[in-house]
Design a protein around this motif. Structure first.
Motif, PDB file in Angstrom:
ATOM      1  N   MET A   2       0.832  -1.205   0.000  1.00 30.26           N
ATOM      2  CA  MET A   2       0.000   0.000   0.000  1.00 30.26           C
ATOM      3  C   MET A   2       0.865   1.253   0.000  1.00 30.26           C
ATOM      4  SD  MET A   2      -3.258  -0.771   2.441  1.00 30.26           S
ATOM      5  CE  MET A   2      -3.946   0.849   2.136  1.00 30.26           C
ATOM      6  N   ALA A   3       1.906   1.257   0.823  1.00 29.66           N
ATOM      7  CA  ALA A   3       2.779   2.429   0.886  1.00 29.66           C
ATOM      8  C   ALA A   3       3.457   2.667  -0.455  1.00 29.66           C
ATOM      9  CB  ALA A   3       3.821   2.254   1.990  1.00 29.66           C
ATOM     10  N   CYS A   4       3.953   1.600  -1.074  1.00 30.67           N
ATOM     11  CA  CYS A   4       4.576   1.741  -2.395  1.00 30.67           C
ATOM     12  C   CYS A   4       3.567   2.251  -3.406  1.00 30.67           C
ATOM     13  CB  CYS A   4       5.139   0.400  -2.865  1.00 30.67           C
ATOM     14  SG  CYS A   4       6.563  -0.157  -1.943  1.00 30.67           S
ATOM     15  N   GLY A   5       2.389   1.697  -3.357  1.00 29.67           N
ATOM     16  CA  GLY A   5       1.346   2.109  -4.287  1.00 29.67           C
ATOM     17  C   GLY A   5       0.960   3.558  -4.103  1.00 29.67           C
ATOM     18  N   LEU A   6       0.885   4.006  -2.856  1.00 31.82           N
ATOM     19  CA  LEU A   6       0.532   5.400  -2.601  1.00 31.82           C
ATOM     20  C   LEU A   6       1.572   6.323  -3.200  1.00 31.82           C
ATOM     21  CD1 LEU A   6      -0.744   5.192   1.068  1.00 31.82           C
ATOM     22  CD2 LEU A   6      -2.097   5.362  -1.016  1.00 31.82           C
ATOM     23  N   ALA A  53       1.964  10.509  -5.072  1.00 35.67           N
ATOM     24  CA  ALA A  53       2.393  11.249  -3.897  1.00 35.67           C
ATOM     25  C   ALA A  53       3.905  11.384  -3.939  1.00 35.67           C
ATOM     26  CB  ALA A  53       1.967  10.503  -2.635  1.00 35.67           C
ATOM     27  N   GLN A  54       4.374  12.571  -3.836  1.00 39.33           N
ATOM     28  CA  GLN A  54       5.799  12.824  -3.886  1.00 39.33           C
ATOM     29  C   GLN A  54       6.290  13.235  -2.510  1.00 39.33           C
ATOM     30  OE1 GLN A  54       7.695  12.435  -6.671  1.00 39.33           O
ATOM     31  NE2 GLN A  54       5.843  11.660  -7.622  1.00 39.33           N
ATOM     32  N   PRO A  55       7.452  12.717  -2.080  1.00 40.48           N
ATOM     33  CA  PRO A  55       7.976  13.142  -0.794  1.00 40.48           C
ATOM     34  C   PRO A  55       8.348  14.613  -0.847  1.00 40.48           C
ATOM     35  CG  PRO A  55       9.555  11.751  -1.940  1.00 40.48           C
ATOM     36  CD  PRO A  55       8.287  11.754  -2.751  1.00 40.48           C
ATOM     37  N   VAL A  56       8.199  15.270   0.266  1.00 43.23           N
ATOM     38  CA  VAL A  56       8.545  16.686   0.339  1.00 43.23           C
ATOM     39  C   VAL A  56      10.022  16.801   0.638  1.00 43.23           C
ATOM     40  CG1 VAL A  56       8.126  18.823   1.588  1.00 43.23           C
ATOM     41  CG2 VAL A  56       6.240  17.270   1.138  1.00 43.23           C
ATOM     42  N   ALA A  91      -1.551   9.785   2.151  1.00 44.14           N
ATOM     43  CA  ALA A  91      -2.782   9.035   2.416  1.00 44.14           C
ATOM     44  C   ALA A  91      -3.995   9.819   1.926  1.00 44.14           C
ATOM     45  CB  ALA A  91      -2.909   8.724   3.905  1.00 44.14           C
ATOM     46  N   ALA A  92      -4.014  11.130   2.185  1.00 43.05           N
ATOM     47  CA  ALA A  92      -5.129  11.957   1.734  1.00 43.05           C
ATOM     48  C   ALA A  92      -5.183  12.026   0.212  1.00 43.05           C
ATOM     49  CB  ALA A  92      -5.027  13.367   2.327  1.00 43.05           C
ATOM     50  N   GLU A  93      -4.022  12.098  -0.420  1.00 45.89           N
ATOM     51  CA  GLU A  93      -3.981  12.136  -1.878  1.00 45.89           C
ATOM     52  C   GLU A  93      -4.485  10.826  -2.476  1.00 45.89           C
ATOM     53  OE1 GLU A  93      -0.227  13.472  -3.432  1.00 45.89           O
ATOM     54  OE2 GLU A  93      -0.170  15.149  -2.030  1.00 45.89           O
ATOM     55  N   ALA A  94      -4.083   9.698  -1.879  1.00 45.86           N
ATOM     56  CA  ALA A  94      -4.557   8.404  -2.368  1.00 45.86           C
ATOM     57  C   ALA A  94      -6.068   8.286  -2.158  1.00 45.86           C
ATOM     58  CB  ALA A  94      -3.828   7.270  -1.661  1.00 45.86           C
ATOM     59  N   PHE A  95      -6.540   8.716  -0.988  1.00 38.83           N
ATOM     60  CA  PHE A  95      -7.977   8.664  -0.708  1.00 38.83           C
ATOM     61  C   PHE A  95      -8.740   9.469  -1.756  1.00 38.83           C
ATOM     62  CE2 PHE A  95     -11.950   9.992   1.101  1.00 38.83           C
ATOM     63  CZ  PHE A  95     -12.394   8.876   1.787  1.00 38.83           C
ATOM     64  N   LYS A  96      -8.264  10.669  -2.028  1.00 38.41           N
ATOM     65  CA  LYS A  96      -8.935  11.530  -3.016  1.00 38.41           C
ATOM     66  C   LYS A  96      -8.938  10.873  -4.395  1.00 38.41           C
ATOM     67  CE  LYS A  96      -8.917  16.218  -4.848  1.00 38.41           C
ATOM     68  NZ  LYS A  96      -8.247  17.515  -4.852  1.00 38.41           N
ATOM     69  N   ALA A  97      -7.812  10.250  -4.772  1.00 39.71           N
ATOM     70  CA  ALA A  97      -7.720   9.581  -6.071  1.00 39.71           C
ATOM     71  C   ALA A  97      -8.671   8.382  -6.146  1.00 39.71           C
ATOM     72  CB  ALA A  97      -6.281   9.130  -6.334  1.00 39.71           C
ATOM     73  N   ASP A 154     -16.294   9.237  -6.888  1.00 45.44           N
ATOM     74  CA  ASP A 154     -17.503  10.067  -6.935  1.00 45.44           C
ATOM     75  C   ASP A 154     -17.372  11.322  -6.074  1.00 45.44           C
ATOM     76  OD1 ASP A 154     -17.817   9.072  -4.356  1.00 45.44           O
ATOM     77  OD2 ASP A 154     -19.606   7.888  -4.824  1.00 45.44           O
ATOM     78  N   GLY A 155     -16.234  11.476  -5.385  1.00 46.19           N
ATOM     79  CA  GLY A 155     -15.966  12.698  -4.633  1.00 46.19           C
ATOM     80  C   GLY A 155     -16.888  12.941  -3.451  1.00 46.19           C
ATOM     81  N   ASN A 156     -17.467  11.879  -2.897  1.00 41.59           N
ATOM     82  CA  ASN A 156     -18.410  12.078  -1.792  1.00 41.59           C
ATOM     83  C   ASN A 156     -17.756  12.040  -0.411  1.00 41.59           C
ATOM     84  OD1 ASN A 156     -17.920   9.359  -1.409  1.00 41.59           O
ATOM     85  ND2 ASN A 156     -20.070   8.733  -1.479  1.00 41.59           N
ATOM     86  N   GLY A 157     -16.437  11.908  -0.364  1.00 42.93           N
ATOM     87  CA  GLY A 157     -15.737  11.927   0.918  1.00 42.93           C
ATOM     88  C   GLY A 157     -15.679  10.592   1.627  1.00 42.93           C
ATOM     89  N   SER A 158     -16.168   9.551   0.980  1.00 41.91           N
ATOM     90  CA  SER A 158     -16.049   8.214   1.562  1.00 41.91           C
ATOM     91  C   SER A 158     -15.755   7.223   0.439  1.00 41.91           C
ATOM     92  CB  SER A 158     -17.322   7.823   2.312  1.00 41.91           C
ATOM     93  OG  SER A 158     -18.405   7.728   1.421  1.00 41.91           O
TER      94      SER A 158
END
Length: 149
Positions: free
Chosen positions: A11-15, A20-23, A43-49, A53-57
């Motif tokens: 999961m971490a590799c996939g994210l 997601a780029q390291p800062v 994690a937030a970027e992966a969740f958004k991707a 449907d953009g409904n937050g869940s």
């Protein structure tokens, strides 16, 4: 426990591979010309991707689709690492000019194959794994897309 650890690593590799780029850390001597951007949250970027449907869940379907994408990316990375290791005959963790010609994609491109220097981003005369992935993305777009996601 190993299954959980392996799953979490995938999961971490996939994210990271999903975009997601390291800062990069800034030195205290360097003053940013513009206001600093807030730290990215992979994690937030992966969740958004994954939240199509953009409904937050995430529905089970959205989660499953995202999870499968992470698995495909991880599998592609394993295959690319294996291919990279096979071509790296002298085992210096890089593809040297002498090894470059033995790449299947370069052979297939023939005289249309790009010079190795095109992908040698750090100009050290060899291709490290990340540079090799960029080459694959350019010469085999279907494999490159899967590796980059």
């Amino acid at each position: 426990m190993n299954t959980i650890r392996g799953t979490m690593m995938a999961m971490a590799c996939g994210l990271v591979l999903l975009g997601a780029q390291p800062v990069a850390a800034q030195s205290s001597a360097a003053k940013p010309a513009t206001p600093a951007r807030p730290a990215q949250d992979p994690a937030a970027e992966a969740f958004k991707a994954w939240d199509k449907d953009g409904n937050g869940s995430l529905s089970l379907v959205e989660f499953r689709t995202g999870w499968q994408q992470v698995q495909r990316v991880a599998e592609m990375q394993v295959r690319l690492r294996h291919q990279f290791g096979t071509v790296d005959a002298n085992k210096n963790n890089a593809i040297d000019p002498a090894e470059y010609g033995s790449l299947v994609l370069v052979k297939q491109a023939g005289k249309n194959a790009p010079q190795m220097s095109v992908y040698d981003a750090n100009r050290d005369g060899k291709l490290e794994f990340g540079e090799y992935v960029k080459l694959v993305q350019a010469l085999a777009p279907e494999a490159g897309k899967a590796a980059a996601k």
